[in-house]
Design a protein around this motif. Sequence first.
Motif, PDB file in Angstrom:
ATOM      1  N   VAL A 159      61.477  -4.201 106.310  1.00  8.15           N
ATOM      2  CA  VAL A 159      62.384  -5.345 106.353  1.00  8.15           C
ATOM      3  C   VAL A 159      61.632  -6.641 106.089  1.00  8.15           C
ATOM      4  O   VAL A 159      62.043  -7.474 105.270  1.00  8.15           O
ATOM      5  CB  VAL A 159      63.106  -5.397 107.710  1.00  8.15           C
ATOM      6  CG1 VAL A 159      63.953  -6.664 107.818  1.00  8.15           C
ATOM      7  CG2 VAL A 159      63.970  -4.165 107.893  1.00  8.15           C
ATOM      8  N   SER A 160      60.511  -6.830 106.778  1.00  4.62           N
ATOM      9  CA  SER A 160      59.761  -8.076 106.633  1.00  4.62           C
ATOM     10  C   SER A 160      59.266  -8.273 105.208  1.00  4.62           C
ATOM     11  O   SER A 160      59.410  -9.365 104.631  1.00  4.62           O
ATOM     12  CB  SER A 160      58.578  -8.087 107.612  1.00  4.62           C
ATOM     13  OG  SER A 160      59.034  -8.105 108.951  1.00  4.62           O
TER      14      SER A 160
ATOM     15  N   SER B 238      65.518 -13.352 112.881  1.00  3.99           N
ATOM     16  CA  SER B 238      65.864 -12.107 113.570  1.00  3.99           C
ATOM     17  C   SER B 238      65.708 -12.267 115.081  1.00  3.99           C
ATOM     18  O   SER B 238      66.496 -11.720 115.857  1.00  3.99           O
ATOM     19  CB  SER B 238      64.986 -10.962 113.066  1.00  3.99           C
ATOM     20  OG  SER B 238      65.204 -10.726 111.693  1.00  3.99           O
TER      21      SER B 238
ATOM     22  N   SER C 272      63.402  -4.535 113.030  1.00  2.00           N
ATOM     23  CA  SER C 272      62.802  -5.765 112.529  1.00  2.00           C
ATOM     24  C   SER C 272      61.827  -6.275 113.583  1.00  2.00           C
ATOM     25  O   SER C 272      62.126  -6.219 114.794  1.00  2.00           O
ATOM     26  CB  SER C 272      63.876  -6.819 112.237  1.00  2.00           C
ATOM     27  OG  SER C 272      63.298  -8.088 111.990  1.00  2.00           O
TER      28      SER C 272
END
Length: 330
Positions: free
Chosen positions: A119-120, A268, A280
């Motif tokens: 995700v990052s 997030s 996340s």
Amino acid sequence: MTGILDLTREAGDEGFPPTPPVAGVPGPIAARSPLELFWRRFRQDRVAIAGLVFIVLLLLVAIFAPLIVKVLGLPGPNQQNINNLDSFGAPTGPSAAHPMGVDELGRDVMSRVIYGARVSLEVAFIATGVAVLFGVVIGMVAGFFRGWIDTVLSRTMAVLLAFPVLLLAIGLASACSLGNGCLGGLVTPGLPVLILVIALVSWPYIGRIIRGQVLSLREKEFIEASRSLGASNRRIIFRELLPNLVAPIIVYTTLILPTNVLFEAALSFLGVGVTPPTASWGQMIAEATPIFDTAWWYMLFPGLALVLTVLAFNLVGDGLQDALNPRSDR
């Protein structure tokens, strides 16, 4: 006459042996391309090389996350198991079965950290690519054409930079996370919202930098020479200006990347990033905040992954800046 002709022959001609090197006289100078000079400077920076190795390994972990989790024998990132909790229903710490412990729902922390890298990096790379592309185009147009075009674009960048970045991002992310998203459903809740918000607040920085570079380059002699030869504006922009902007674009891209990694984690953390149960790092840190005193591992490992990733990108960015600097004496 024959003797004179023989004396004028160059070394290496047929029948004439090459001249041996003379002590104290330097030999021929080997020409190096700009890429060779860049790599020669960059590889001397051991810290930057270490950061680059870490980023490559992190990319491989993110790409092959399902395979790595399977090889390590870990459960999926969203697999809940109350049997992993202790007798009081509290998360348990690192063990042989769960090297980084479990969270309050019995999910494996190591598996979620591995998937959190996806995700990052996905948000950071895509959002940075969009921001750099948009910022370079706007900056080149504003700096090259000047006049009212420069005024409008520069004021637009100034207005965006005047807003509190985090508050603007929270507002946009919250608005786009409701219903069908933004832009008539084109930007749906989740990762597309994060990418849009981060790109929107990031492009003015690179745009202003490129504008300043173009304002300086457009007054150089090679631009005037191109104009005198009848080159069109498009040819000057893409054939003369853009190649001279490659180095600053690369450097500032590597410096924006870690900022966007932190940006995604911050959004997030505040609850306007990726939607649960997607793993996340920022979301994991937010979930670990209430139980940090009893489950320290749940905040430590995603926080450590975030710190090391940002540090690696910054080290590579500094190394690229030194290597691409023509005044570097390394």
